[in-house]
Scaffold this motif. Structure first.
Motif, short mmCIF file in Angstrom:
data_model
loop_
_atom_site.label_atom_id
_atom_site.label_comp_id
_atom_site.label_asym_id
_atom_site.label_seq_id
_atom_site.Cartn_x
_atom_site.Cartn_y
_atom_site.Cartn_z
N ARG A 15 0.73 -1.26 -0.31
CA ARG A 15 0.10 0.04 -0.06
C ARG A 15 0.92 1.39 0.43
NH1 ARG A 15 -4.18 -1.00 4.81
NH2 ARG A 15 -2.59 -1.61 5.53
N MET A 16 2.21 1.30 1.02
CA MET A 16 2.93 2.80 0.63
C MET A 16 3.66 2.78 -0.29
SD MET A 16 3.03 5.33 2.19
CE MET A 16 2.40 5.02 4.30
N GLY A 17 3.64 2.02 -0.63
CA GLY A 17 5.31 1.48 -2.15
C GLY A 17 4.39 1.70 -3.15
N ARG A 18 2.30 2.06 -3.70
CA ARG A 18 2.19 2.32 -4.51
C ARG A 18 1.71 3.32 -4.20
NH1 ARG A 18 -2.09 -1.84 -6.90
NH2 ARG A 18 -1.52 -3.69 -6.19
N MET A 19 1.64 4.33 -2.93
CA MET A 19 1.43 5.40 -2.99
C MET A 19 2.20 6.26 -3.46
SD MET A 19 -1.11 5.85 0.69
CE MET A 19 -2.73 5.09 0.88
N ASP A 77 11.52 3.20 1.33
CA ASP A 77 11.87 1.54 2.24
C ASP A 77 11.52 1.79 3.29
OD1 ASP A 77 12.73 -0.41 3.49
OD2 ASP A 77 14.42 -0.31 3.97
N PHE A 78 10.15 1.15 3.54
CA PHE A 78 8.47 0.53 4.40
C PHE A 78 8.37 -0.59 4.26
CE2 PHE A 78 7.81 5.12 3.98
CZ PHE A 78 7.06 5.53 5.49
N THR A 79 9.56 -1.54 4.46
CA THR A 79 8.93 -3.10 4.65
C THR A 79 9.55 -3.89 5.14
OG1 THR A 79 11.41 -2.82 3.99
CG2 THR A 79 10.21 -2.65 2.05
N ALA A 80 10.14 -4.51 5.89
CA ALA A 80 10.37 -5.67 7.06
C ALA A 80 12.13 -5.63 7.65
CB ALA A 80 10.46 -7.08 7.25
N PRO A 81 12.24 -5.42 9.06
CA PRO A 81 13.31 -5.06 9.85
C PRO A 81 14.85 -6.04 9.40
CG PRO A 81 12.49 -5.25 11.55
CD PRO A 81 11.19 -5.60 10.39
N VAL A 99 15.96 5.86 3.60
CA VAL A 99 15.12 6.82 4.12
C VAL A 99 14.04 5.48 4.40
CG1 VAL A 99 12.70 8.27 3.91
CG2 VAL A 99 14.38 9.02 2.50
N ILE A 100 13.62 5.55 5.86
CA ILE A 100 13.26 4.41 6.57
C ILE A 100 12.00 4.94 7.57
CG2 ILE A 100 13.61 2.41 8.32
CD1 ILE A 100 16.64 2.95 7.15
N GLY A 101 11.38 3.95 6.88
CA GLY A 101 9.72 3.80 7.17
C GLY A 101 8.90 2.75 8.44
N THR A 102 10.38 1.80 8.26
CA THR A 102 10.02 0.38 8.47
C THR A 102 9.75 0.73 9.95
OG1 THR A 102 11.51 -0.77 6.89
CG2 THR A 102 10.85 -1.90 8.80
N THR A 103 8.90 -0.30 10.81
CA THR A 103 9.67 -0.15 12.22
C THR A 103 9.69 -1.39 12.78
OG1 THR A 103 6.61 -0.92 12.20
CG2 THR A 103 6.98 1.83 12.33
N GLY A 104 9.37 -1.57 14.25
CA GLY A 104 9.13 -3.06 14.52
C GLY A 104 11.10 -3.29 14.81
N MET A 105 12.04 -2.54 14.14
CA MET A 105 13.30 -3.30 14.93
C MET A 105 13.70 -3.54 15.98
SD MET A 105 15.04 -0.62 11.81
CE MET A 105 14.43 -0.48 10.47
N SER A 106 14.27 -4.10 15.85
CA SER A 106 15.51 -4.82 17.16
C SER A 106 16.46 -3.68 18.02
CB SER A 106 15.83 -5.47 17.35
OG SER A 106 17.51 -6.15 16.87
N ARG A 119 28.77 5.74 6.75
CA ARG A 119 29.21 5.71 5.06
C ARG A 119 28.32 6.73 4.20
NH1 ARG A 119 30.36 0.84 2.78
NH2 ARG A 119 28.86 -0.74 4.97
N THR A 120 26.62 6.46 4.80
CA THR A 120 25.92 7.32 3.67
C THR A 120 24.75 8.28 4.76
OG1 THR A 120 24.00 6.82 1.81
CG2 THR A 120 24.34 5.55 3.72
N ALA A 121 24.29 8.39 4.12
CA ALA A 121 22.75 10.04 4.52
C ALA A 121 21.80 8.85 4.84
CB ALA A 121 22.72 11.12 4.11
N ILE A 122 21.32 8.49 6.41
CA ILE A 122 20.21 7.61 6.20
C ILE A 122 18.93 8.53 7.20
CG2 ILE A 122 18.62 5.57 7.93
CD1 ILE A 122 21.60 4.49 6.77
N VAL A 123 18.19 8.55 6.61
CA VAL A 123 16.55 9.01 7.28
C VAL A 123 15.53 8.03 8.33
CG1 VAL A 123 14.60 10.84 8.06
CG2 VAL A 123 16.73 11.43 6.36
N ARG A 124 15.95 8.01 9.35
CA ARG A 124 14.62 6.62 9.87
C ARG A 124 13.96 7.41 10.91
NH1 ARG A 124 14.90 3.93 14.50
NH2 ARG A 124 16.60 4.73 14.98
N ALA A 125 12.35 7.24 10.78
CA ALA A 125 11.46 7.71 11.92
C ALA A 125 10.34 6.50 11.96
CB ALA A 125 11.25 8.97 11.30
#
Length: 273
Positions: A15-19, A77-81, A99-106, A119-125
């Motif tokens: 759903r998020m990928g299509r949007m 990336d809105f996938t899995a950990p 850009v990371i919107g994935t949740t449930g991370m350890s 080594r690279t720019a990451i936005v995680r929220a």
């Protein structure tokens, strides 16, 4: 015309990928350069536009993430950990922002992302919306102002298909409350109650999760004391707000210096130290 930012979307059939694909296609500031799905998915090898039920787009869905990243500046990336951690390392290898919107991370997953961010720019929220990120600032301020005679409870509700609990947003809000009180969240979090649990421990931050129907995302932070309650609330009524936030993050992080950023950085709301 300024050069458009090249965006790769992973988990493109969701759903998020299509949007994200729809909003990228409509934007004058960015262009879709790659579409990634997991190995064995039925869309692999198909034209993305055709797979989505529209006209051909010229973008072929692939499970070869390295090849897809070669044409882009940012991957969303809105996938899995596990998939996100693997992709973060690959982004660091090839020099693409993430850009990371994935949740449930350890904690281990986040540590791996920290390493990639060297080594690279990451936005995680845990949540990409403006309103939720403003809410985190308010929660921190209120928690700092009130002593532990005010019990803090984070109450969240999501659709029946959500697989992790508490939600990433709930954990963001709990972390904001802990930061406001100057405590470590793992030391004070109550993340599940069942049976004879005993009285609430003063100073602890509780989490309650509701799952049902098609609820997009509701989050309350309640401060409850004898004689009064204060509740801060955010309610999402349109899932596309998360896609809009992710795309704002993608435009911001393109060509940014390596680092592990969040949406407060993107929105210019990061408190000064």
């Amino acid at each position: 015309m300024e050069r458009q930012t090249g965006i790769v979307v992973t988990g493109v059939s969701g759903r998020m990928g299509r949007m994200l694909v729809d909003q990228i296609t409509a934007s004058p500031d960015m262009r879709l350069t790659g579409a990634i799905e997991r190995a064995g998915h039925g869309w692999i090898g198909q034209d993305l536009g055709t797979a989505m039920g529209g006209a051909a787009s010229g973008i072929i869905v692939t499970d070869d993430a390295r090849a897809a990243l070669g044409n882009g500046q940012v991957v969303i990336d809105f996938t899995a950990p596990a998939a996100t951690v693997s992709l973060a390392a690959l982004c660091a290898d090839v020099g693409v922002a993430h850009v990371i919107g994935t949740t449930g991370m350890s904690d281990g997953d986040i540590a791996a992302i920290d390493r990639a961010a060297e080594r690279t720019a990451i936005v995680r929220a845990g949540n990409m919306s403006l309103g939720v990120n403003l809410l985190t600032l308010l929660v921190k301020q209120v928690a700092a102002a009130l002593d532990d005679s005010y019990d803090i409870e984070v109450i969240e509700a999501h659709h029946r298909h959500k697989v992790d609990a508490p939600s990433g947003t709930a954990l963001m809000l709990g972390q904001a409350a802990a930061d406001g009180r100057g405590v470590a969240l793992p030391d004070v979090a109550d993340r599940g109650r069942d049976g004879i649990t005993g009285a609430r421990v003063p100073g602890h931050i509780g989490f309650s999760a509701v799952r049902g129907g098609d609820i997009i995302g509701d989050h309350d932070v309640m401060f409850a004391a004898d004689g009064e309650q204060i509740t801060l609330r955010h309610r999402a009524s349109d899932r596309s707000l998360f896609a809009r936030g992710a795309l704002k993050a993608a435009l911001w992080v393109a060509n940014r210096a390596p680092g592990h950023y969040d949406m407060l950085d993107v929105l210019g709301l990061k408190p000064t130290k």
